[in-house]
Scaffold this motif. Structure first.
Motif, mmCIF file in Angstrom:
data_model
loop_
_atom_site.group_PDB
_atom_site.id
_atom_site.type_symbol
_atom_site.label_atom_id
_atom_site.label_comp_id
_atom_site.label_asym_id
_atom_site.label_seq_id
_atom_site.Cartn_x
_atom_site.Cartn_y
_atom_site.Cartn_z
ATOM 1 N N GLU A 1 7.420 -35.804 20.801
ATOM 2 C CA GLU A 1 7.950 -34.978 21.893
ATOM 3 C C GLU A 1 7.534 -33.516 21.721
ATOM 4 O O GLU A 1 7.146 -32.857 22.690
ATOM 5 N N THR A 2 7.605 -33.014 20.505
ATOM 6 C CA THR A 2 7.217 -31.630 20.227
ATOM 7 C C THR A 2 5.755 -31.400 20.575
ATOM 8 O O THR A 2 5.409 -30.438 21.265
ATOM 9 N N SER B 1 10.455 -37.721 17.453
ATOM 10 C CA SER B 1 10.747 -36.288 17.553
ATOM 11 C C SER B 1 9.476 -35.445 17.538
ATOM 12 O O SER B 1 9.299 -34.544 18.372
ATOM 13 N N ARG C 1 12.421 -27.458 11.716
ATOM 14 C CA ARG C 1 13.641 -28.053 12.269
ATOM 15 C C ARG C 1 14.091 -29.279 11.489
ATOM 16 O O ARG C 1 15.237 -29.695 11.595
ATOM 17 N N GLY D 1 2.886 -26.852 16.300
ATOM 18 C CA GLY D 1 3.834 -27.934 16.526
ATOM 19 C C GLY D 1 4.325 -28.553 15.235
ATOM 20 O O GLY D 1 5.523 -28.808 15.073
ATOM 21 N N SER E 1 6.614 -25.989 13.444
ATOM 22 C CA SER E 1 7.890 -25.905 14.152
ATOM 23 C C SER E 1 8.751 -27.128 13.871
ATOM 24 O O SER E 1 9.950 -27.019 13.590
ATOM 25 N N TRP E 2 8.136 -28.293 13.935
ATOM 26 C CA TRP E 2 8.875 -29.525 13.689
ATOM 27 C C TRP E 2 9.377 -29.585 12.254
ATOM 28 O O TRP E 2 10.527 -29.946 12.004
#
Length: 117
Positions: free
Chosen positions: A27-28, A24, A76, A69, A72-73
């Motif tokens: 990808e971010t 995950s 989430r 990044g 943000s990750w």
């Protein structure tokens, strides 16, 4: 331009969680800046996982994008924790961050020598 490799791992997670988190976050980060190179790695050669950690190579100008990044990750993936190592030394550990933490995270990465800015 100099490149600085860092390894990102995911705290006290199971191998399955680490694999999911690594995929995950990879990808971010790949979607943020083309100068950030991300490769999944296995920290234990005796496992058959895809790689529960990430090796990240970034140019010195990509530190802010890396911080964005990661923040943000983490926003989430509530409750997850990451550890960033450079040359075998822990640079920082982070959890429960969001966009307001990006400047502090970027500064911590710069202070740790991940940027010549």
């Amino acid at each position: 331009m100099p490149y600085t490799p860092v390894v990102i791992s995911f705290g006290d997670t199971t191998t399955a969680e680490g694999n999911r988190f690594a995929g995950s976050l990879a990808e971010t980060l790949r979607g943020l800046n083309p100068t950030i190179q991300v490769e999944r790695i296995r920290e234990r050669p005796d496992t058959q996982d895809f790689g529960a950690s990430l090796a990240v190579i970034l140019g010195t100008t990509a530190v802010v994008e890396l911080a964005k990044g990661i923040a943000s990750w983490l926003a989430r993936n509530s409750g997850s924790k990451i550890e960033i190592r450079r040359e075998g030394q822990v640079v920082m550990s982070a959890s429960h961050l969001d966009s307001v933490d990006v400047p502090k995270l970027a500064e911590a990465l710069r202070t740790a020598g991940l940027s010549s800015d």
